[in-house]
Motif scaffolding. Structure first.
Motif, PDB file in Angstrom:
ATOM      1  N   ILE A 142       0.847  -1.202   0.000  1.00  0.00           N
ATOM      2  CA  ILE A 142       0.000   0.000   0.000  1.00  0.00           C
ATOM      3  C   ILE A 142       0.876   1.243   0.000  1.00  0.00           C
ATOM      4  N   GLY A 143       1.973   1.193   0.798  1.00  0.00           N
ATOM      5  CA  GLY A 143       2.893   2.325   0.843  1.00  0.00           C
ATOM      6  C   GLY A 143       3.548   2.590  -0.505  1.00  0.00           C
ATOM      7  N   VAL A 144       3.974   1.529  -1.186  1.00  0.00           N
ATOM      8  CA  VAL A 144       4.582   1.675  -2.519  1.00  0.00           C
ATOM      9  C   VAL A 144       3.590   2.310  -3.488  1.00  0.00           C
ATOM     10  N   HIS A 145       2.341   1.880  -3.402  1.00  0.00           N
ATOM     11  CA  HIS A 145       1.314   2.436  -4.288  1.00  0.00           C
ATOM     12  C   HIS A 145       1.104   3.925  -4.022  1.00  0.00           C
ATOM     13  N   LEU A 146       1.048   4.283  -2.737  1.00  0.00           N
ATOM     14  CA  LEU A 146       0.803   5.691  -2.392  1.00  0.00           C
ATOM     15  C   LEU A 146       1.993   6.579  -2.744  1.00  0.00           C
ATOM     16  N   ALA A 147       3.189   5.990  -2.826  1.00  0.00           N
ATOM     17  CA  ALA A 147       4.400   6.773  -3.103  1.00  0.00           C
ATOM     18  C   ALA A 147       4.546   7.130  -4.580  1.00  0.00           C
ATOM     19  N   GLN A 148       3.625   6.686  -5.429  1.00  0.00           N
ATOM     20  CA  GLN A 148       3.727   6.964  -6.862  1.00  0.00           C
ATOM     21  C   GLN A 148       3.515   8.456  -7.142  1.00  0.00           C
ATOM     22  N   ASP A 149       4.093   8.916  -8.257  1.00  0.00           N
ATOM     23  CA  ASP A 149       4.064  10.344  -8.608  1.00  0.00           C
ATOM     24  C   ASP A 149       2.659  10.879  -8.853  1.00  0.00           C
ATOM     25  N   LYS A 150       1.707  10.011  -9.170  1.00  0.00           N
ATOM     26  CA  LYS A 150       0.364  10.483  -9.497  1.00  0.00           C
ATOM     27  C   LYS A 150      -0.398  11.004  -8.282  1.00  0.00           C
ATOM     28  N   PHE A 151       0.135  10.745  -7.087  1.00  0.00           N
ATOM     29  CA  PHE A 151      -0.541  11.198  -5.872  1.00  0.00           C
ATOM     30  C   PHE A 151       0.055  12.514  -5.372  1.00  0.00           C
ATOM     31  N   HIS A 152      -0.672  13.154  -4.486  1.00  0.00           N
ATOM     32  CA  HIS A 152      -0.242  14.410  -3.877  1.00  0.00           C
ATOM     33  C   HIS A 152       1.074  14.179  -3.112  1.00  0.00           C
ATOM     34  N   PRO A 153       1.981  15.160  -3.100  1.00  0.00           N
ATOM     35  CA  PRO A 153       3.259  15.003  -2.390  1.00  0.00           C
ATOM     36  C   PRO A 153       3.113  14.536  -0.941  1.00  0.00           C
ATOM     37  N   ALA A 154       2.093  15.031  -0.252  1.00  0.00           N
ATOM     38  CA  ALA A 154       1.875  14.606   1.138  1.00  0.00           C
ATOM     39  C   ALA A 154       1.547  13.119   1.195  1.00  0.00           C
ATOM     40  N   MET A 155       0.764  12.657   0.210  1.00  0.00           N
ATOM     41  CA  MET A 155       0.409  11.241   0.150  1.00  0.00           C
ATOM     42  C   MET A 155       1.638  10.399  -0.212  1.00  0.00           C
ATOM     43  N   GLN A 156       2.457  10.921  -1.106  1.00  0.00           N
ATOM     44  CA  GLN A 156       3.691  10.214  -1.460  1.00  0.00           C
ATOM     45  C   GLN A 156       4.614  10.077  -0.248  1.00  0.00           C
ATOM     46  N   LYS A 157       4.711  11.147   0.532  1.00  0.00           N
ATOM     47  CA  LYS A 157       5.540  11.121   1.737  1.00  0.00           C
ATOM     48  C   LYS A 157       5.020  10.081   2.720  1.00  0.00           C
ATOM     49  N   LEU A 158       3.685  10.021   2.855  1.00  0.00           N
ATOM     50  CA  LEU A 158       3.073   9.023   3.735  1.00  0.00           C
ATOM     51  C   LEU A 158       3.400   7.619   3.245  1.00  0.00           C
ATOM     52  N   GLY A 159       3.309   7.399   1.932  1.00  0.00           N
ATOM     53  CA  GLY A 159       3.614   6.086   1.364  1.00  0.00           C
ATOM     54  C   GLY A 159       5.045   5.664   1.622  1.00  0.00           C
ATOM     55  N   ARG A 160       5.980   6.595   1.413  1.00  0.00           N
ATOM     56  CA  ARG A 160       7.396   6.278   1.666  1.00  0.00           C
ATOM     57  C   ARG A 160       7.625   5.984   3.151  1.00  0.00           C
TER      58      ARG A 160
END
Length: 313
Positions: free
Chosen positions: A201-219
């Motif tokens: 789930i984290g890898v998916h959220l870290a994709q560029d298509k999401f908001h930077p805050a969401m990407q940070k959460l994913g990472r």
């Protein structure tokens, strides 16, 4: 004739109303029982994820599903009928059986602790054994190990569920126990599935298509999950010792009173009381596991010739 028929219908109507009123209590009984077994549910949730650590990530949900399916089958078709039959014909047998299961949990927990502090040659020997089996065999061993542990925790859950409905009708007893079995299994293994796939789930959220805050959460999730799973494996080991010893303690009046007295003495600080009781049980579980391991070794010395197959998980 007509009056007799009307009287019979009145009796049937009264029986139906009584049954309906009784069935209305089922959700409340399920909720009450779930609260009573919450500690064991937490332990079951903590223990299970370690059985998929190191295996093919694509097989994680399949393995969790296999364990969950067998757990539910055990609860529905073995443990619930066994609790009802024993409760009716031999209620005295339930506690000793649970205590034996508690001793097995202590033994398994002690073996995990012992392996953490064992010397490297032992670890190397285990690695050599692992190299001799296929991934499919390793998966089967992990599932079997998880089911062995789960059935003991499930037995305790169903025994507690039965203790909450002993004074009710047989229909209510069956409905409450079956509902508890389904609810607990879905809740535990649904959450376990979420834990083991959280990194995906984290890898998916870290994709560029999401908001930077969401990407940070994913990472952040990706970085945190390996550490979390490692911590959870230790929690699962402690949980085995804690729950196993507490099952045994509650079967012995003296030790049961000692645990209750410990909790009451710290009742003004609930968190400390809970931690003290859990820690005391875990330490006792370690001692019980040590004794059981020595008994197992003694039995192996008396009955040589049977070599254990490699045990994993």
């Amino acid at each position: 004739m007509a009056s007799g028929l009307f009287a019979l219908l009145d009796d049937v109507s009264a029986l139906v109303k009584a049954s309906a009123a009784s069935l209305d209590d089922v959700p409340a009984q399920v909720a009450k029982t779930t609260g009573k077994v919450s500690g064991i549910v937490i332990d079951d949730t903590a223990v299970t994820p370690k059985y998929v650590v190191g295996l093919d990530p694509s097989r994680e949900l399949s393995i969790i599903f296999q364990i969950a399916k067998k757990s539910l089958i055990n609860k529905l078709f073995i443990l619930t009928p066994a609790a009802l039959v024993l409760g009716y014909f031999a209620p005295w047998a339930i506690t000793p059986i649970l205590m034996l299961g508690g001793a097995y949990l202590c033994y398994e927990g002690y073996e995990k602790v012992h392996s953490m502090f064992s010397k490297h040659p032992a670890v190397d020997a285990e690695s050599e054994q692992l190299e001799q089996i296929t991934p499919e065999e390793l998966e089967q061993q992990r599932v079997a190990g998880a089911v062995r542990t789960d059935i003991i925790l499930s037995a305790e859950i169903m025994a507690i569920a039965y203790s909450q409905v002993t004074g009710q009708s047989i229909v209510n007893q069956i409905l409450v126990m079956l509902a508890v079995a389904v609810f607990i299994t879905v809740a535990v293994y649904g959450f376990v599935g979420l834990i083991v796939k959280a990194d995906d789930i984290g890898v998916h959220l870290a994709q560029d298509k999401f908001h930077p805050a969401m990407q940070k959460l994913g990472r952040g999730i990706v970085k945190f999950m390996p550490r979390f799973l490692s911590i959870l494996s230790y929690v699962g080991t402690v949980a085995m010792l804690w729950v196993g010893a507490e099952i045994i303690a509650h079967g012995i009046p003296v030790t049961s009173h000692l645990l209750d007295d410990l909790a009451r003495s710290l009742a003004h600080i609930p968190v400390v009381a809970w931690l003290a009781k859990a820690l005391a049980s875990a330490v006792a579980g370690l001692g019980i596991g040590f004794v059981v391991e020595k008994l197992v070794l003694l039995v192996k010395m008396i009955m040589p010739g049977k070599q254990d197959s490699p045990k994993v998980g």
